[in-house]
Write a protein that holds these residues in place. Sequence first.
Motif, mmCIF file in Angstrom:
data_model
loop_
_atom_site.group_PDB
_atom_site.id
_atom_site.type_symbol
_atom_site.label_atom_id
_atom_site.label_comp_id
_atom_site.label_asym_id
_atom_site.label_seq_id
_atom_site.Cartn_x
_atom_site.Cartn_y
_atom_site.Cartn_z
ATOM 1 N N VAL A 33 -39.089 -96.049 -113.035
ATOM 2 C CA VAL A 33 -39.874 -96.310 -114.225
ATOM 3 C C VAL A 33 -41.054 -95.503 -114.395
ATOM 4 C CG1 VAL A 33 -39.080 -98.620 -114.566
ATOM 5 C CG2 VAL A 33 -41.131 -98.180 -113.424
ATOM 6 N N CYS A 34 -41.562 -94.980 -113.354
ATOM 7 C CA CYS A 34 -42.914 -94.444 -113.226
ATOM 8 C C CYS A 34 -42.656 -92.913 -114.285
ATOM 9 C CB CYS A 34 -43.429 -93.877 -111.942
ATOM 10 S SG CYS A 34 -44.849 -93.037 -111.951
ATOM 11 N N PRO A 35 -43.422 -92.796 -115.174
ATOM 12 C CA PRO A 35 -43.326 -91.578 -116.242
ATOM 13 C C PRO A 35 -43.846 -90.239 -115.381
ATOM 14 C CG PRO A 35 -45.468 -93.076 -116.834
ATOM 15 C CD PRO A 35 -44.510 -93.859 -115.819
ATOM 16 N N LEU A 36 -44.432 -90.406 -114.191
ATOM 17 C CA LEU A 36 -45.004 -89.384 -113.574
ATOM 18 C C LEU A 36 -43.977 -88.772 -112.445
ATOM 19 C CD1 LEU A 36 -48.655 -90.158 -113.077
ATOM 20 C CD2 LEU A 36 -47.659 -89.006 -114.882
ATOM 21 N N SER A 37 -42.861 -89.666 -112.042
ATOM 22 C CA SER A 37 -42.179 -89.451 -110.826
ATOM 23 C C SER A 37 -41.360 -88.154 -111.543
ATOM 24 C CB SER A 37 -41.262 -90.698 -110.868
ATOM 25 O OG SER A 37 -40.207 -90.382 -109.931
ATOM 26 N N THR A 42 -39.702 -89.379 -105.318
ATOM 27 C CA THR A 42 -40.482 -89.994 -104.237
ATOM 28 C C THR A 42 -41.647 -90.908 -104.769
ATOM 29 O OG1 THR A 42 -41.573 -88.031 -103.523
ATOM 30 C CG2 THR A 42 -39.665 -88.607 -102.474
ATOM 31 N N PHE A 43 -42.329 -90.672 -105.963
ATOM 32 C CA PHE A 43 -43.272 -91.083 -106.184
ATOM 33 C C PHE A 43 -43.256 -92.360 -107.176
ATOM 34 C CE2 PHE A 43 -47.260 -91.235 -109.420
ATOM 35 C CZ PHE A 43 -48.154 -91.198 -108.643
ATOM 36 N N PRO A 44 -43.904 -93.337 -106.946
ATOM 37 C CA PRO A 44 -45.144 -93.544 -106.010
ATOM 38 C C PRO A 44 -44.915 -94.045 -104.483
ATOM 39 C CG PRO A 44 -45.014 -95.394 -107.399
ATOM 40 C CD PRO A 44 -43.968 -94.631 -107.719
ATOM 41 N N ARG A 45 -43.656 -94.109 -104.344
ATOM 42 C CA ARG A 45 -43.251 -95.153 -103.286
ATOM 43 C C ARG A 45 -43.715 -94.241 -101.852
ATOM 44 N NH1 ARG A 45 -36.835 -94.963 -102.705
ATOM 45 N NH2 ARG A 45 -36.435 -92.958 -104.227
ATOM 46 N N THR A 67 -52.859 -88.435 -109.810
ATOM 47 C CA THR A 67 -52.172 -88.346 -111.109
ATOM 48 C C THR A 67 -51.992 -89.539 -111.822
ATOM 49 O OG1 THR A 67 -50.078 -88.348 -110.083
ATOM 50 C CG2 THR A 67 -51.151 -86.001 -110.236
ATOM 51 N N CYS A 68 -51.859 -90.666 -111.058
ATOM 52 C CA CYS A 68 -51.645 -91.912 -111.735
ATOM 53 C C CYS A 68 -52.586 -92.411 -112.602
ATOM 54 C CB CYS A 68 -51.108 -93.028 -110.431
ATOM 55 S SG CYS A 68 -51.611 -94.791 -111.016
ATOM 56 N N TYR A 69 -52.311 -92.917 -113.822
ATOM 57 C CA TYR A 69 -53.623 -93.660 -114.625
ATOM 58 C C TYR A 69 -53.214 -94.946 -114.814
ATOM 59 C CZ TYR A 69 -54.682 -88.885 -116.467
ATOM 60 O OH TYR A 69 -55.123 -87.271 -116.510
ATOM 61 N N HIS A 70 -52.574 -95.618 -113.955
ATOM 62 C CA HIS A 70 -52.564 -97.115 -113.689
ATOM 63 C C HIS A 70 -51.812 -97.778 -114.960
ATOM 64 C CE1 HIS A 70 -54.421 -100.891 -111.796
ATOM 65 N NE2 HIS A 70 -53.146 -100.928 -112.194
ATOM 66 N N CYS A 71 -50.738 -97.115 -115.273
ATOM 67 C CA CYS A 71 -50.251 -97.651 -116.772
ATOM 68 C C CYS A 71 -49.645 -99.076 -116.349
ATOM 69 C CB CYS A 71 -49.231 -96.706 -117.227
ATOM 70 S SG CYS A 71 -47.704 -96.739 -116.037
ATOM 71 N N GLY A 72 -49.337 -99.308 -115.089
ATOM 72 C CA GLY A 72 -48.779 -100.686 -114.703
ATOM 73 C C GLY A 72 -47.181 -100.702 -114.818
ATOM 74 N N LEU A 73 -46.612 -100.085 -115.199
ATOM 75 C CA LEU A 73 -44.921 -99.989 -115.673
ATOM 76 C C LEU A 73 -44.457 -100.529 -114.209
ATOM 77 C CD1 LEU A 73 -44.061 -97.260 -117.995
ATOM 78 C CD2 LEU A 73 -43.871 -99.635 -118.491
ATOM 79 N N CYS A 74 -44.922 -99.542 -113.061
ATOM 80 C CA CYS A 74 -44.366 -99.944 -111.851
ATOM 81 C C CYS A 74 -44.362 -101.390 -111.273
ATOM 82 C CB CYS A 74 -44.873 -99.047 -110.891
ATOM 83 S SG CYS A 74 -46.472 -98.953 -110.778
ATOM 84 N N SER A 75 -45.652 -101.928 -111.414
ATOM 85 C CA SER A 75 -45.928 -103.192 -111.092
ATOM 86 C C SER A 75 -44.925 -104.462 -111.940
ATOM 87 C CB SER A 75 -47.492 -103.515 -111.344
ATOM 88 O OG SER A 75 -48.396 -102.727 -110.564
ATOM 89 N N PRO A 84 -47.602 -102.063 -107.067
ATOM 90 C CA PRO A 84 -47.697 -100.572 -106.710
ATOM 91 C C PRO A 84 -48.998 -100.056 -107.546
ATOM 92 C CG PRO A 84 -45.553 -100.985 -107.612
ATOM 93 C CD PRO A 84 -46.231 -102.338 -107.530
ATOM 94 N N GLY A 85 -49.020 -100.417 -108.845
ATOM 95 C CA GLY A 85 -50.112 -99.847 -109.764
ATOM 96 C C GLY A 85 -51.556 -100.207 -109.093
ATOM 97 N N GLU A 86 -51.494 -101.417 -108.680
ATOM 98 C CA GLU A 86 -52.951 -101.929 -108.208
ATOM 99 C C GLU A 86 -53.191 -101.145 -106.788
ATOM 100 O OE1 GLU A 86 -55.288 -103.005 -109.755
ATOM 101 O OE2 GLU A 86 -56.757 -103.261 -107.848
ATOM 102 N N PHE A 87 -52.071 -100.966 -106.093
ATOM 103 C CA PHE A 87 -52.231 -100.216 -104.981
ATOM 104 C C PHE A 87 -52.600 -98.964 -104.991
ATOM 105 C CE2 PHE A 87 -50.517 -97.293 -102.214
ATOM 106 C CZ PHE A 87 -50.846 -97.543 -100.926
ATOM 107 N N MET A 88 -52.340 -98.134 -105.882
ATOM 108 C CA MET A 88 -52.724 -96.795 -106.206
ATOM 109 C C MET A 88 -54.088 -96.850 -106.499
ATOM 110 S SD MET A 88 -49.922 -94.856 -105.933
ATOM 111 C CE MET A 88 -50.039 -93.306 -106.748
ATOM 112 N N ALA A 89 -54.662 -97.733 -107.361
ATOM 113 C CA ALA A 89 -55.897 -97.897 -107.788
ATOM 114 C C ALA A 89 -56.796 -98.112 -106.536
ATOM 115 C CB ALA A 89 -56.177 -99.061 -108.619
HETATM 116 S S1 SF4 Z 1 -49.199 -97.377 -112.680
HETATM 117 FE FE1 SF4 Z 1 -47.216 -97.031 -111.480
HETATM 118 S S2 SF4 Z 1 -45.889 -96.467 -113.024
HETATM 119 FE FE2 SF4 Z 1 -48.001 -96.091 -113.809
HETATM 120 S S3 SF4 Z 1 -48.287 -93.908 -113.432
HETATM 121 FE FE3 SF4 Z 1 -49.188 -95.133 -111.672
HETATM 122 S S4 SF4 Z 1 -47.371 -95.354 -110.162
HETATM 123 FE FE4 SF4 Z 1 -46.576 -94.501 -112.025
#
Ligand code: SF4
Length: 387
Positions: A33-37, A42-45, A67-75, A84-89
């Motif tokens: 689902v990540c728009p940046l994948s 392999t991103f973000p896993r 590159t992740c803007y924390h859109c939250g779709l992955c979570s 995962p979104g909060e993990f990236m933050a």
């Molecule tokens: S929050 Fe998740 S889905 Fe959104 S850009 Fe970051 S890693 Fe990708």
Amino acid sequence: MTSLVDSGLLTDLKRFGAADVSACFSCGNCTAVCPLSSNDGTFPRRIIRYAQVGMKDALLSSKELWTCYHCGLCSETCPQQADPGEFMASARRYAIASYDRTRLARTLYTRSVLGVGILVLVAVFFALVMSSSLGPQSATSLALFGFIPEDLIHMTGVVVMIMAGVAGLAGIVTMARGIARREGVTLHSVFGGRVAITRSLKALWVALGIEALGQKRYREDCAEAQEPEPWYRRRWLAHLATMWGFLGLLAATLLDYGLALLGIKATGTAVPVWYPTRLLGTVAGIVLIYGVSVLILNRLQHFNQAAKVSKPSDWTLLILLLIVAVSGFLIEVALYLPSAPRWGYWVFLFHVSVAMELVLLAPFLKFAHVLYRPVALFFLALAHDSA
Ligand code: SF4
Ligand code: SF4
């Protein structure tokens, strides 16, 4: 690149707010689902995997982290509630703290009570410095620089900017060296010859012009996550307003100083509200107040996935920005009142103290993403160009 495994990495990351990603079994939903994948899928896993197996160097030298803007779709789609979104933050907070050798950022991120104490102390310190040579409070017109000497403000401001600049630059060098080593980017590949320089300038434009200032990916790639939101509450717009509002205020302050240096207008001279630097400051202040207020409101109401979890560091930055913007606005109101209100002088003292604090601590707060994200985007643009 060889690197040691840090078995305490996951535990350490949790101190920065990361959800329990040990439950992640690499199902790939977040990647889907990540728009940046990208095509390698392999991103973000992959970043989560680094944390699971203790690959600290790989995590810190990962340009994709920024590159992740924390859109939250992955979570929303994670079957393990690993967020995962909060993990990236959290991993970005961890990275900011790791690039900082003084450990101040780590303290501010991981020890909330001590962090608040430091913030209060720094503001009080600047208030005391400014109070060291207070002048009279004229009642006929608001003579702010008769109250706090202009030279004292300028001198303190220059020292603060140099200190923040050195701290920020040290962090950028640490980060850039890590990414460059990992990506095989050398000084020669960036500056060696006309072709390399052209490619680097192009990457710089993409990183600074298109992404950092224009936020193209934030607007477009994260559009799906922001789709149901009214336009005036969308994160990218509030973020853009905050950034441009802050830059506008900074520009108005520097231009005012420049006009004084050129002998065109002494700082603090009464000017009409449409005077260019005053107008710029007023518009930028309103834009900043709008952006920060929306971001605060979104967090208070858990308005979107990204605003569901708020850490003290999220609040610190927003509150400092709001204080600076609102107090600046109040000073402007006081300037145009028929008689000079005494509160205008004290608001000015408060405003200058908090503004100095914000600049000094910028490389240690969440604000530091302003420094690090463009560096990562520069390397990303370079990699895309050579792909
Ligand atoms: S929050 Fe998740 S889905 Fe959104 S850009 Fe970051 S890693 Fe990708
Ligand atoms: S969706 Fe959750 S469990 Fe699946 S790979 Fe992503 S973080 Fe791991």
